[in-house]
Design a protein around this motif. Structure first.
Motif, PDB file in Angstrom:
ATOM      1  N   GLU A 264       0.878  -1.128  -0.147  1.00 10.95           N
ATOM      2  CA  GLU A 264      -0.110  -0.100   0.294  1.00 10.95           C
ATOM      3  C   GLU A 264       1.005   1.240   0.106  1.00 10.95           C
ATOM      4  OE1 GLU A 264      -2.380  -3.393   1.489  1.00 10.95           O
ATOM      5  OE2 GLU A 264      -0.359  -2.670   1.983  1.00 10.95           O
ATOM      6  N   GLU A 265       1.796   1.459   0.760  1.00 11.27           N
ATOM      7  CA  GLU A 265       2.765   2.671   0.846  1.00 11.27           C
ATOM      8  C   GLU A 265       3.305   2.551  -0.526  1.00 11.27           C
ATOM      9  OE1 GLU A 265       4.800   2.922   5.313  1.00 11.27           O
ATOM     10  OE2 GLU A 265       5.110   0.983   4.137  1.00 11.27           O
ATOM     11  N   ARG A 266       3.910   1.753  -1.141  1.00  9.37           N
ATOM     12  CA  ARG A 266       4.447   1.790  -2.405  1.00  9.37           C
ATOM     13  C   ARG A 266       3.477   2.300  -3.468  1.00  9.37           C
ATOM     14  NH1 ARG A 266       6.863  -4.417  -2.291  1.00  9.37           N
ATOM     15  NH2 ARG A 266       7.699  -4.178  -0.368  1.00  9.37           N
ATOM     16  N   MET A 267       2.223   2.038  -3.316  1.00  7.11           N
ATOM     17  CA  MET A 267       1.372   2.297  -4.477  1.00  7.11           C
ATOM     18  C   MET A 267       1.082   3.851  -4.238  1.00  7.11           C
ATOM     19  SD  MET A 267       0.548  -0.250  -6.018  1.00  7.11           S
ATOM     20  CE  MET A 267       2.180  -0.733  -5.711  1.00  7.11           C
ATOM     21  N   ASP A 268       1.146   4.274  -2.896  1.00 10.66           N
ATOM     22  CA  ASP A 268       0.699   5.886  -2.675  1.00 10.66           C
ATOM     23  C   ASP A 268       2.120   6.638  -2.970  1.00 10.66           C
ATOM     24  OD1 ASP A 268      -1.636   4.776  -1.482  1.00 10.66           O
ATOM     25  OD2 ASP A 268      -1.088   4.920   0.328  1.00 10.66           O
ATOM     26  N   LEU A 269       3.184   5.957  -2.867  1.00  9.92           N
ATOM     27  CA  LEU A 269       4.378   6.706  -3.113  1.00  9.92           C
ATOM     28  C   LEU A 269       4.525   6.825  -4.585  1.00  9.92           C
ATOM     29  CD1 LEU A 269       6.855   8.553  -2.362  1.00  9.92           C
ATOM     30  CD2 LEU A 269       8.010   6.480  -1.858  1.00  9.92           C
ATOM     31  N   ALA A 270       4.123   5.767  -4.923  1.00 12.75           N
ATOM     32  CA  ALA A 270       4.481   5.571  -6.734  1.00 12.75           C
ATOM     33  C   ALA A 270       3.572   6.732  -7.431  1.00 12.75           C
ATOM     34  CB  ALA A 270       4.054   4.383  -7.203  1.00 12.75           C
ATOM     35  N   ALA A 271       2.133   6.948  -6.961  1.00  9.39           N
ATOM     36  CA  ALA A 271       1.338   7.945  -7.471  1.00  9.39           C
ATOM     37  C   ALA A 271       2.132   9.396  -7.209  1.00  9.39           C
ATOM     38  CB  ALA A 271       0.289   7.942  -6.883  1.00  9.39           C
ATOM     39  N   GLU A 272       2.504   9.465  -5.843  1.00  9.03           N
ATOM     40  CA  GLU A 272       3.260  10.760  -5.633  1.00  9.03           C
ATOM     41  C   GLU A 272       4.325  11.006  -6.566  1.00  9.03           C
ATOM     42  OE1 GLU A 272       4.376  11.064  -1.541  1.00  9.03           O
ATOM     43  OE2 GLU A 272       2.251  10.288  -0.856  1.00  9.03           O
ATOM     44  N   GLN A 273       5.286  10.053  -6.861  1.00  6.34           N
ATOM     45  CA  GLN A 273       6.342  10.343  -7.711  1.00  6.34           C
ATOM     46  C   GLN A 273       5.985  10.647  -9.070  1.00  6.34           C
ATOM     47  OE1 GLN A 273       9.838  10.482  -6.876  1.00  6.34           O
ATOM     48  NE2 GLN A 273       9.063  10.593  -4.763  1.00  6.34           N
ATOM     49  N   LEU A 274       4.727  10.028  -9.420  1.00  7.62           N
ATOM     50  CA  LEU A 274       4.315  10.392 -10.945  1.00  7.62           C
ATOM     51  C   LEU A 274       4.093  11.802 -10.944  1.00  7.62           C
ATOM     52  CD1 LEU A 274       2.381   7.145 -11.419  1.00  7.62           C
ATOM     53  CD2 LEU A 274       4.170   7.972 -13.043  1.00  7.62           C
ATOM     54  N   ALA A 275       3.148  12.387  -9.942  1.00  7.88           N
ATOM     55  CA  ALA A 275       2.667  13.755 -10.112  1.00  7.88           C
ATOM     56  C   ALA A 275       3.767  14.838  -9.855  1.00  7.88           C
ATOM     57  CB  ALA A 275       1.723  13.808  -9.047  1.00  7.88           C
ATOM     58  N   ALA A 276       5.043  14.405  -9.525  1.00  5.83           N
ATOM     59  CA  ALA A 276       5.872  15.448  -9.014  1.00  5.83           C
ATOM     60  C   ALA A 276       6.614  16.164 -10.145  1.00  5.83           C
ATOM     61  CB  ALA A 276       7.413  14.642  -8.234  1.00  5.83           C
ATOM     62  N   ALA A 277       6.482  15.670 -11.390  1.00  4.06           N
ATOM     63  CA  ALA A 277       7.037  16.260 -12.591  1.00  4.06           C
ATOM     64  C   ALA A 277       6.262  16.209 -13.876  1.00  4.06           C
ATOM     65  CB  ALA A 277       8.476  15.610 -12.875  1.00  4.06           C
ATOM     66  N   ASP A 278       6.208  17.063 -14.701  1.00  2.09           N
ATOM     67  CA  ASP A 278       5.637  16.942 -15.907  1.00  2.09           C
ATOM     68  C   ASP A 278       6.023  15.757 -17.072  1.00  2.09           C
ATOM     69  OD1 ASP A 278       4.187  19.183 -15.573  1.00  2.09           O
ATOM     70  OD2 ASP A 278       5.560  20.614 -16.565  1.00  2.09           O
ATOM     71  N   ARG A 279       7.202  15.366 -16.730  1.00  2.62           N
ATOM     72  CA  ARG A 279       7.682  14.195 -17.423  1.00  2.62           C
ATOM     73  C   ARG A 279       8.308  13.181 -16.238  1.00  2.62           C
ATOM     74  NH1 ARG A 279      11.898  14.133 -22.184  1.00  2.62           N
ATOM     75  NH2 ARG A 279      12.709  15.525 -20.718  1.00  2.62           N
ATOM     76  N   SER A 280       7.825  12.036 -16.113  1.00  3.13           N
ATOM     77  CA  SER A 280       8.086  11.111 -14.970  1.00  3.13           C
ATOM     78  C   SER A 280       8.024   9.758 -15.525  1.00  3.13           C
ATOM     79  CB  SER A 280       7.178  11.447 -13.967  1.00  3.13           C
ATOM     80  OG  SER A 280       5.753  11.104 -13.962  1.00  3.13           O
ATOM     81  N   LEU A 281       8.971   9.043 -14.925  1.00  2.18           N
ATOM     82  CA  LEU A 281       8.978   7.369 -15.243  1.00  2.18           C
ATOM     83  C   LEU A 281       9.367   6.729 -14.058  1.00  2.18           C
ATOM     84  CD1 LEU A 281       9.141   4.898 -17.045  1.00  2.18           C
ATOM     85  CD2 LEU A 281      11.713   5.457 -17.421  1.00  2.18           C
ATOM     86  N   VAL A 282       8.166   5.967 -13.509  1.00  2.18           N
ATOM     87  CA  VAL A 282       8.279   5.331 -12.124  1.00  2.18           C
ATOM     88  C   VAL A 282       8.011   3.803 -12.355  1.00  2.18           C
ATOM     89  CG1 VAL A 282       7.135   5.247  -9.854  1.00  2.18           C
ATOM     90  CG2 VAL A 282       7.279   7.300 -11.060  1.00  2.18           C
ATOM     91  N   TYR A 283       8.733   3.213 -11.601  1.00  2.00           N
ATOM     92  CA  TYR A 283       8.820   1.547 -11.677  1.00  2.00           C
ATOM     93  C   TYR A 283       8.522   1.118 -10.001  1.00  2.00           C
ATOM     94  CZ  TYR A 283      10.654  -3.204 -11.428  1.00  2.00           C
ATOM     95  OH  TYR A 283      10.919  -4.479 -10.890  1.00  2.00           O
TER      96      TYR A 283
END
Length: 400
Positions: free
Chosen positions: A200-219
């Motif tokens: 659950e923590e990973r899902m929440d943080l992955a969403a945050e990282q995606l939103a942190a820039a206009d171009r993002s690549l998250v694994y």
């Protein structure tokens, strides 16, 4: 009337499976190695082209890899993975088709293919355990034992690293246990690593990282589906429980995606259950025919690298074909390479890591080694070969 030759239909000695009858992964157009290069091209990273033609670019991209969750496992369990099952039609750009893992269908090989964007013959992790030509000993490429210099073993840059250098915000969100492992360093490094224990923590943080820039690549990554499958089998309540949990994690992440995001849910391999009987589990350590002329047994139960003593490779190939050839695709190193099992090209530095003989299971059986590999031999669920249950993985797409 001439009677049919029944021996042609039911031969007393079944013919060996032809090497070229093995379903080779879709390298170059629809394999795990093609995923990140395609996504990087869509993000404008120099040097990459879109290999998986069905995918449409997005400004923000997330890859959620669920270890061990093959296409057939989702398709066969709609009641335990209702969310994922409902999205199978979105796979591979809305074609409703899977992609292929690559050979062998095993975690170390697949994660290296994902992270480098290269097939096994180029990145050089062609199995669970392979011979190190420099030492002559087996090296476990998942656990990285015995230790060897990671960047000498796998010298190519990662797609994550190249994307980060090109200005894409790049992040990996996984278990903190994986942050400094050699496999992470040579396959999944680049940008920032964020360790979180719970899914659950990973899902929440992955969403945050995606939103942190206009171009993002998250694994992001989840391993417990694979763990339960190995321990109890994919026909167990414990495995089904983990499948249901993974299904909820995907939905949790999907509901938090920022605008202009494409989420891709995939896996490193599928899995099958191998029955615990002598017909299904051929014990190398108890079989004098299979041991004859063999110096080292590498790989894993369903995808074996066999290293012969000097001068014995041809004899080992003959015996393995005679004993196993109607249930395994058995090839010499040269035949496996020519057939494209490890990709269209095999780098010279990788040649000696591939077995003199390569054996890939066609049926639900395995070559175990009860003395040399007691833990691996006791696994209920296994993978590695080129059967659909192991080789086909989803590429489910969710857009915001």
């Amino acid at each position: 009337m001439v009677q049919p030759d029944t021996a042609a239909f039911w031969p007393d000695d079944p013919l060996p499976l032809a090497v070229n009858s093995a379903p080779v992964p879709e390298y170059g157009s629809g394999s795990l190695a093609d995923l990140l290069p395609t996504l990087a091209a869509g993000l404008g990273v120099p040097g990459f082209t879109a290999a998986i033609s069905e995918l449409v670019p997005a400004d923000r991209v997330c890859v959620f890899l669920i270890d061990g969750l093959g296409w057939e496992q989702i398709r066969n369990h709609p009641e335990h993975a209702p969310y994922l099952h409902s999205l199978l039609h979105t796979s591979r750009g809305g074609t409703g088709r899977p992609i292929t893992a690559g050979f062998p269908a095993t975690t170390a090989t697949s994660l290296a293919s994902v992270g480098t964007g290269l097939p096994p013959g180029l990145h050089g992790l062609p199995g669970y355990s392979v011979r190190n030509p420099a030492t002559g000993a087996l090296m476990n490429q998942l656990r990285w034992k015995p230790y060897t210099d990671p960047h000498a073993w796998q010298p190519h840059p990662t797609v994550f690293g190249l994307a980060h250098e090109a200005g894409v915000r790049t992040a990996q969100v996984s278990s903190p246990l994986f942050e400094t492992t050699p496999l992470t360093r040579i396959a999944l490094s680049g940008g920032t690593f964020h360790g979180r224990l719970s899914g659950e923590e990973r899902m929440d943080l992955a969403a945050e990282q995606l939103a942190a820039a206009d171009r993002s690549l998250v694994y992001t990554y989840y391993s417990d589906v694979d763990g339960m499958g190995h321990r109890y089998g994919v026909d167990s309540d414990a495995w089904r429980g983990q499948l249901a949990h993974a299904d909820r994690l995907v939905q949790r992440l999907a509901e938090q995606l920022p605008r202009r995001t494409a989420l891709y849910v995939t896996a490193d391999h599928g899995m099958i259950d191998v029955p615990f009987d002598e017909e299904s589990r051929v014990d190398f350590d108890e079989d004098w025919e299979l041991r004859a002329g063999v110096a080292l047994l590498g790989g894993e139960g369903r995808a074996r690298h066999v290293y012969a003593v000097p001068g014995a490779a041809a004899d080992v190939l003959t015996v393995w074909r005679e004993v196993l050839g109607d249930r395994f695709w058995v090839a010499s190193r040269e035949e496996a390479i020519a057939a494209g099992w490890f990709g269209p090209v095999v780098d010279e530095r990788v040649l000696g890591r591939i077995g003199d003989v390569v054996a890939a299971a066609c049926e639900d059986l395995a070559i175990t080694a009860s003395v040399q590999e007691p833990l691996e031999s006791a696994l209920a669920g296994m993978h590695g070969s080129m059967t659909p249950a192991e080789q086909l993985v989803p590429l489910i797409e969710i857009r915001s």
